[in-house]
Design a protein around this motif. Structure first.
Motif, mmCIF file in Angstrom:
data_model
loop_
_atom_site.group_PDB
_atom_site.id
_atom_site.type_symbol
_atom_site.label_atom_id
_atom_site.label_comp_id
_atom_site.label_asym_id
_atom_site.label_seq_id
_atom_site.Cartn_x
_atom_site.Cartn_y
_atom_site.Cartn_z
ATOM 1 N N PRO A 186 0.820 -1.276 0.025
ATOM 2 C CA PRO A 186 -0.011 0.039 0.212
ATOM 3 C C PRO A 186 0.855 1.389 0.154
ATOM 4 O O PRO A 186 2.181 1.104 0.422
ATOM 5 N N LEU A 187 0.195 2.255 -0.429
ATOM 6 C CA LEU A 187 1.099 3.654 -0.102
ATOM 7 C C LEU A 187 1.196 3.748 1.043
ATOM 8 O O LEU A 187 0.363 3.402 2.099
ATOM 9 N N PRO A 188 2.441 4.565 1.348
ATOM 10 C CA PRO A 188 2.546 4.846 3.002
ATOM 11 C C PRO A 188 1.220 5.440 3.462
ATOM 12 O O PRO A 188 1.238 5.467 4.788
ATOM 13 N N THR A 189 0.533 6.363 2.716
ATOM 14 C CA THR A 189 -0.598 7.204 3.472
ATOM 15 C C THR A 189 -1.669 6.374 3.394
ATOM 16 O O THR A 189 -2.588 6.994 3.896
ATOM 17 N N GLU A 190 -1.759 5.183 2.992
ATOM 18 C CA GLU A 190 -3.080 4.295 2.896
ATOM 19 C C GLU A 190 -2.716 3.082 3.952
ATOM 20 O O GLU A 190 -3.917 2.360 3.620
ATOM 21 N N VAL A 191 -1.840 2.949 4.798
ATOM 22 C CA VAL A 191 -1.941 1.775 5.717
ATOM 23 C C VAL A 191 -3.238 1.965 6.551
ATOM 24 O O VAL A 191 -3.160 2.778 7.339
ATOM 25 N N ARG B 137 21.459 -4.688 2.952
ATOM 26 C CA ARG B 137 20.630 -5.298 1.699
ATOM 27 C C ARG B 137 19.106 -4.571 1.791
ATOM 28 O O ARG B 137 18.310 -5.375 1.138
ATOM 29 N N THR B 138 18.906 -3.563 2.607
ATOM 30 C CA THR B 138 17.727 -3.103 2.786
ATOM 31 C C THR B 138 17.666 -2.188 1.542
ATOM 32 O O THR B 138 18.485 -1.450 1.007
ATOM 33 N N SER B 139 16.297 -2.148 0.657
ATOM 34 C CA SER B 139 16.287 -1.287 -0.614
ATOM 35 C C SER B 139 16.012 0.033 -0.076
ATOM 36 O O SER B 139 15.414 0.488 0.726
ATOM 37 N N GLN B 140 16.691 0.843 -1.117
ATOM 38 C CA GLN B 140 16.333 2.437 -0.932
ATOM 39 C C GLN B 140 14.483 2.557 -1.020
ATOM 40 O O GLN B 140 14.168 3.518 -0.286
ATOM 41 N N GLU B 141 13.871 1.823 -1.631
ATOM 42 C CA GLU B 141 12.626 1.998 -1.785
ATOM 43 C C GLU B 141 11.768 1.893 -0.371
ATOM 44 O O GLU B 141 10.910 2.306 -0.077
ATOM 45 N N VAL B 142 12.301 0.842 0.287
ATOM 46 C CA VAL B 142 11.685 0.454 1.619
ATOM 47 C C VAL B 142 11.931 1.394 2.496
ATOM 48 O O VAL B 142 11.252 1.899 3.544
ATOM 49 N N VAL B 143 13.578 1.951 2.635
ATOM 50 C CA VAL B 143 13.798 3.181 3.458
ATOM 51 C C VAL B 143 12.846 4.406 3.180
ATOM 52 O O VAL B 143 12.354 4.958 4.254
ATOM 53 N N ASP B 144 12.463 4.755 1.855
ATOM 54 C CA ASP B 144 11.821 6.016 1.691
ATOM 55 C C ASP B 144 10.454 5.435 2.175
ATOM 56 O O ASP B 144 9.814 6.508 2.443
ATOM 57 N N TRP B 145 9.987 4.576 1.590
ATOM 58 C CA TRP B 145 8.437 4.150 2.052
ATOM 59 C C TRP B 145 8.207 4.027 3.429
ATOM 60 O O TRP B 145 7.369 4.645 4.130
ATOM 61 N N THR B 146 9.251 3.444 4.354
ATOM 62 C CA THR B 146 9.193 3.796 5.865
ATOM 63 C C THR B 146 9.076 5.167 6.198
ATOM 64 O O THR B 146 8.321 5.375 7.282
ATOM 65 N N ALA B 147 9.838 6.046 5.807
ATOM 66 C CA ALA B 147 10.121 7.323 6.318
ATOM 67 C C ALA B 147 8.782 8.008 5.882
ATOM 68 O O ALA B 147 8.123 8.755 6.587
ATOM 69 N N ALA B 148 8.308 7.746 4.747
ATOM 70 C CA ALA B 148 6.740 8.435 4.159
ATOM 71 C C ALA B 148 5.901 7.954 5.251
ATOM 72 O O ALA B 148 4.932 8.661 5.573
ATOM 73 N N PHE B 149 6.006 6.501 5.507
ATOM 74 C CA PHE B 149 4.914 5.917 6.443
ATOM 75 C C PHE B 149 4.627 6.655 7.991
ATOM 76 O O PHE B 149 3.553 6.937 8.342
ATOM 77 N N TYR B 150 5.919 6.783 8.290
ATOM 78 C CA TYR B 150 5.972 7.410 9.593
ATOM 79 C C TYR B 150 5.383 9.187 9.683
ATOM 80 O O TYR B 150 4.720 9.487 10.552
ATOM 81 N N GLU B 151 5.806 9.626 8.543
ATOM 82 C CA GLU B 151 5.523 11.014 8.112
ATOM 83 C C GLU B 151 3.963 11.021 8.158
ATOM 84 O O GLU B 151 3.349 12.111 8.699
ATOM 85 N N ALA B 152 3.139 10.101 7.586
ATOM 86 C CA ALA B 152 2.033 10.278 7.425
ATOM 87 C C ALA B 152 1.152 10.001 8.795
ATOM 88 O O ALA B 152 0.086 10.292 8.931
ATOM 89 N N THR B 153 2.046 9.597 9.890
ATOM 90 C CA THR B 153 1.514 9.408 11.127
ATOM 91 C C THR B 153 2.185 10.544 12.010
ATOM 92 O O THR B 153 1.969 10.311 13.343
ATOM 93 N N ASP B 154 2.244 11.595 11.394
ATOM 94 C CA ASP B 154 2.515 12.859 12.301
ATOM 95 C C ASP B 154 4.123 12.979 12.888
ATOM 96 O O ASP B 154 4.021 13.344 13.904
#
Length: 322
Positions: free
Chosen positions: A4-9, A162-179
């Protein structure tokens, strides 16, 4: 299924429901998510339910997202049940490297491929926790909060080798979506940012107490009524920038360069003797002055909310984006 998009979890899993994991559960509940919790420890369900009941009034003070409710908390009887019912996992088990390695190896095998697995570890590098993963090591990432995660609006995100940059970016965006404000580390570093800074301060405090140079209470006064007040506003580096006057950080570095050679810190930790442990405990109990842990948690949370609200109101009035 796709991630899911980080904002739609809508549904978060929490593995480990102690102080940190329980606080993450409260944070996700406040964000209007369904939360599925798993912890095989004794009486873990009762303890988490008691925590939610005790802290929910604080959550209400912070403000609730649409649909936020403690009733959206449920429990899984196994890891297999949890991973099949969530869109992201926040792991907050005890800081035991071998145990985390075993847990992550199991999660790698049973978790659907689209689910990102985030660790709340306080200091372990993700690369050290996942050396044996064979399927999808790229979706394991560190998301280190500061206690309590339901209140302190900050998290550090750090990937492993071995963590993908996409996952790092997704996680950061997910947290940001939770203020949350998020720091994305450029390189893997044990302890990350905040804990390394805190550890330096902590070691110096232990030296001062061990050498009978000052009391535990005076150390805490020096922070709470001194630089701690400034750190809540601007952090350490920007505060020092102001310390350079009109010349800013450049002037400060030139002016105080020689002082970096002065013996103002002793970063090697002192021996934790029984006497030092007793002194630290006695000093904290003296400061608490009879208040229980729950009393102090309530005081901390109420004061943090007021500080955060005051800063937010001031910055909104001035149009400051920081």
């Amino acid at each position: 299924m796709s991630r899911p998009l980080p904002t739609e979890v809508k549904k978060a899993g929490v593995i480990g429901t102690g102080v940190i994991g329980g606080a993450w559960a409260l944070h996700f509940l406040r964000m209007g998510m369904d939360v599925v919790a798993y912890d095989p420890g004794p009486n873990s369900r009762e303890k988490l339910l008691a925590m939610v009941d005790h802290i929910w009034p604080t959550i209400v003070k912070l403000g609730l997202r649409e649909g936020a409710s403690p009733q959206r908390l449920s429990f899984a009887d196994s890891l297999e049940e949890l991973v099949s019912n969530v869109e992201v996992i926040q792991e907050s088990t005890p800081e035991n490297l071998d145990a985390k390695r075993a847990l992550f190896k199991q999660l790698d095998a049973i978790t659907p491929p689209e689910v990102v697995i985030i660790s709340s570890t306080s200091g372990f590098a993700m690369s050290d926790m996942t050396p044996e993963l064979e399927l999808q090591p790229e979706r394991f990432v560190v998301g280190h909060p500061f206690n309590p995660p339901y209140l302190v609006p900050f998290a550090e995100v750090c990937g492993g080798k071995r963590t993908s940059q996409e996952v790092v970016d997704w996680t950061a965006a997910f947290y940001e979506a939770t203020d949350k404000q998020v720091a994305k580390m450029d390189k893997e570093l044990p302890g990350f940012i905040g804990n390394r800074l805190q550890e330096a301060l902590w070691r110096e405090a232990l030296h001062m107490v061990a050498n009978k140079e000052c009391s535990v209470e005076d150390i805490d006064k020096a922070i709470a009524y001194g630089p701690g007040l400034r750190w809540a506003i601007m952090g350490h580096c920007l505060t020092y920038h102001l310390g350079g006057g009109q010349g800013g950080m450049a002037h400060l570095l030139d002016h105080f360069e020689d002082s970096l050679l002065e013996p103002w810190t002793r970063l090697e930790a002192p021996a934790l003797t029984k006497e030092l442990k007793d002194d630290m405990v006695a000093g904290c109990l003296s400061q608490a002055n009879g208040a229980s842990i729950n009393d102090l948690i309530q005081e901390r949370d109420d004061c943090l909310i007021r500080i955060m609200q005051t800063l937010q109101e001031y910055r909104e009035e001035r149009g400051i984006k920081r």
